[in-house]
Enzyme design. Structure first.
Site, PDB file in Angstrom:
ATOM      1  N   ASP A 131      -9.568  38.304  85.605  1.00 30.83           N
ATOM      2  CA  ASP A 131     -10.904  38.505  86.164  1.00 30.83           C
ATOM      3  C   ASP A 131     -11.283  39.982  86.329  1.00 30.83           C
ATOM      4  O   ASP A 131     -12.357  40.392  85.861  1.00 30.83           O
ATOM      5  CB  ASP A 131     -11.016  37.773  87.504  1.00 30.83           C
ATOM      6  CG  ASP A 131     -12.320  38.051  88.210  1.00 30.83           C
ATOM      7  OD1 ASP A 131     -13.277  37.298  87.998  1.00 30.83           O
ATOM      8  OD2 ASP A 131     -12.381  39.042  88.970  1.00 30.83           O
ATOM      9  N   THR A 158     -15.749  36.171  87.844  1.00 35.34           N
ATOM     10  CA  THR A 158     -15.647  35.752  86.447  1.00 35.34           C
ATOM     11  C   THR A 158     -14.798  34.491  86.329  1.00 35.34           C
ATOM     12  O   THR A 158     -15.143  33.560  85.589  1.00 35.34           O
ATOM     13  CB  THR A 158     -15.035  36.875  85.590  1.00 35.34           C
ATOM     14  OG1 THR A 158     -15.826  38.061  85.743  1.00 35.34           O
ATOM     15  CG2 THR A 158     -15.004  36.491  84.128  1.00 35.34           C
ATOM     16  N   ASP A 159     -13.698  34.438  87.056  1.00 39.84           N
ATOM     17  CA  ASP A 159     -12.859  33.241  87.050  1.00 39.84           C
ATOM     18  C   ASP A 159     -13.635  32.022  87.535  1.00 39.84           C
ATOM     19  O   ASP A 159     -13.604  30.952  86.914  1.00 39.84           O
ATOM     20  CB  ASP A 159     -11.643  33.446  87.954  1.00 39.84           C
ATOM     21  CG  ASP A 159     -10.478  34.105  87.240  1.00 39.84           C
ATOM     22  OD1 ASP A 159     -10.331  33.908  86.030  1.00 39.84           O
ATOM     23  OD2 ASP A 159      -9.709  34.821  87.898  1.00 39.84           O
ATOM     24  N   TYR A 160     -14.309  32.169  88.654  1.00 38.87           N
ATOM     25  CA  TYR A 160     -14.998  31.025  89.236  1.00 38.87           C
ATOM     26  C   TYR A 160     -16.119  30.519  88.324  1.00 38.87           C
ATOM     27  O   TYR A 160     -16.298  29.305  88.152  1.00 38.87           O
ATOM     28  CB  TYR A 160     -15.565  31.379  90.618  1.00 38.87           C
ATOM     29  CG  TYR A 160     -14.527  31.379  91.710  1.00 38.87           C
ATOM     30  CD1 TYR A 160     -13.871  30.212  92.071  1.00 38.87           C
ATOM     31  CD2 TYR A 160     -14.200  32.544  92.404  1.00 38.87           C
ATOM     32  CE1 TYR A 160     -12.919  30.204  93.083  1.00 38.87           C
ATOM     33  CE2 TYR A 160     -13.251  32.543  93.414  1.00 38.87           C
ATOM     34  CZ  TYR A 160     -12.611  31.372  93.745  1.00 38.87           C
ATOM     35  OH  TYR A 160     -11.667  31.349  94.737  1.00 38.87           O
ATOM     36  N   ALA A 163     -14.684  28.764  85.329  1.00 40.40           N
ATOM     37  CA  ALA A 163     -14.251  27.424  85.723  1.00 40.40           C
ATOM     38  C   ALA A 163     -15.434  26.454  85.720  1.00 40.40           C
ATOM     39  O   ALA A 163     -15.320  25.312  85.261  1.00 40.40           O
ATOM     40  CB  ALA A 163     -13.600  27.460  87.100  1.00 40.40           C
TER      41      ALA A 163
END
Length: 364
Positions: A131, A158-160, A163
């Site tokens: 991220d 960015t990760d969230y 997802a």
């Protein structure tokens, strides 16, 4: 089985870290039976407190995918599964024998989701990616710096968002399968996530003016007692109300501040005035005054403070569990509501291998 929109949907979760694990948890929150397949050493993020918040409601199966028996177990699970998910580097799942083609061979209807850093092919295919690296490359840190030094956002935005994209693709593919009977491979990446996250900024055309200036009416201010509040005056109606609230009604028609762009371009003068204004009274006094004038504003606080807020309790956005390893555990509640198919709470995140015997028994 759990109720919910995805009741009777089985997911083989080969993910770890955040973007993969949280996407699978989203499916668990919708009622899917998510089987988290971990190595014998466990998900590498198990040592982080955040692990609990990315893996709620799953069942844990601990196997060694490098051994033939481990691969055979995943193939057995895939035969009756609806979805398989992974977020390893490109090529790793194929070498382990649990890639799309491997699982498709035992179940042509399977929906297989892959999340990578930079995509399955292309110039950066082999690069490790996390991220913060995509925040740096994708302009997030520069934007947060407002023209000064870049700022790292501690929330893995960015990760969230990646997802969420992964979950969106899986749900769309399940819908297509209902109509056609066909499974498919769906893909996204942190690269695509950081672009989609900023769709309002991924804009360019001749003459476009780009600026990182702070807008005085959309920023944080310090009150007399040292506490902070965020002022979110984003249109002309709120601007006029703000001028009344701070005792300067004449400013509403001042040509220097008559529009959003004017307020931004003459920001230094307006910012100084607002800084002095908000420093004249305690924060709670200002929040009351602003609320009375219907002006959007909020005081800053920690997440632990927000977890105790009455509105959070009202919407059941914090739930409590008795975890077998750490005892009392508070986590985020379900963020979606359905009038007819609300999923039951599937329980706390699993301990490593907690459900190995049960899952193997169900798989025969």
């Amino acid at each position: 089985m759990t109720s919910g929109p995805l009741a009777n949907v089985t997911v083989v979760d080969l993910t770890s870290y955040i973007a993969g694990s949280y996407a699978a948890m989203m499916l668990a929150d919708l009622g899917a039976d998510v089987i988290k397949v971990e190595g014998l050493e466990g998900d590498s993020f198990r040592e982080l407190p955040g692990f609990y918040g990315w893996n709620r409601g799953k069942r844990s199966l601990a196997v060694n995918l490098k051994e033939p028996d481990g691969r055979a177990i995943v193939h057995r699970l895939a035969r009756r599964a609806d979805v398989a998910m992974e977020n390893m580097r490109p090529g790793v799942v194929d070498r382990l024998g649990v890639g799309y083609e491997d699982l498709r061979a035992v179940n042509p209807r399977i929906i297989y989701s892959s999340v990578t850093a930079f995509g399955p092919d292309g110039p950066y295919r082999e690069r490790p990616g996390f991220d913060p690296l995509l925040q740096a490359m994708g302009g997030v840190m520069t934007t947060q710096g407002f023209g000064g030094p870049p700022k790292y956002m501690r929330i893995a935005v960015t990760d969230y968002y990646t997802a969420a994209l992964s979950c969106q693709a899986i749900l769309a593919a399940l819908f297509v399968r209902e109509r056609t009977g066909r499974g498919q491979h769906v893909r996204t990446s942190l690269l695509q996530g950081v672009m989609a996250l900023q769709s309002g900024s991924v804009v360019d055309y001749p003459g476009l003016e780009r600026t990182y200036k702070e807008t005085p009416t959309y920023r944080i201010y310090r009150a007399q007692d040292g506490e902070w509040l965020f002022l979110a005056v984003g249109n002309q109606s709120f601007w006029r109300k703000l001028c009344q609230a701070i005792g300067h009604p004449e400013m509403a028609d001042d040509p220097r501040f008559g529009s959003w762009l004017a307020r931004r371009d003459n920001g230094d003068q307006l910012m100084t005035l607002l800084e002095e204004t908000f420093a004249s009274k305690p924060r709670d006094v200002w929040l009351r005054i602003l609320a009375e004038h219907d002006i959007p504003a909020a005081g800053t606080q920690t997440m632990l403070d927000f977890m105790k807020d009455p509105v959070v309790a009202h919407h059941k956005m914090v739930v409590q569990y008795d975890h077998p390893e750490i005892g009392p555990l508070s986590l985020m509640g379900h963020p979606l509501r359905f009038s007819e198919t609300q999923a039951e709470d599937a329980g706390p995140p699993p301990t490593l291998g907690q459900h190995t015997n049960a899952v193997l028994g169900e798989a025969g």
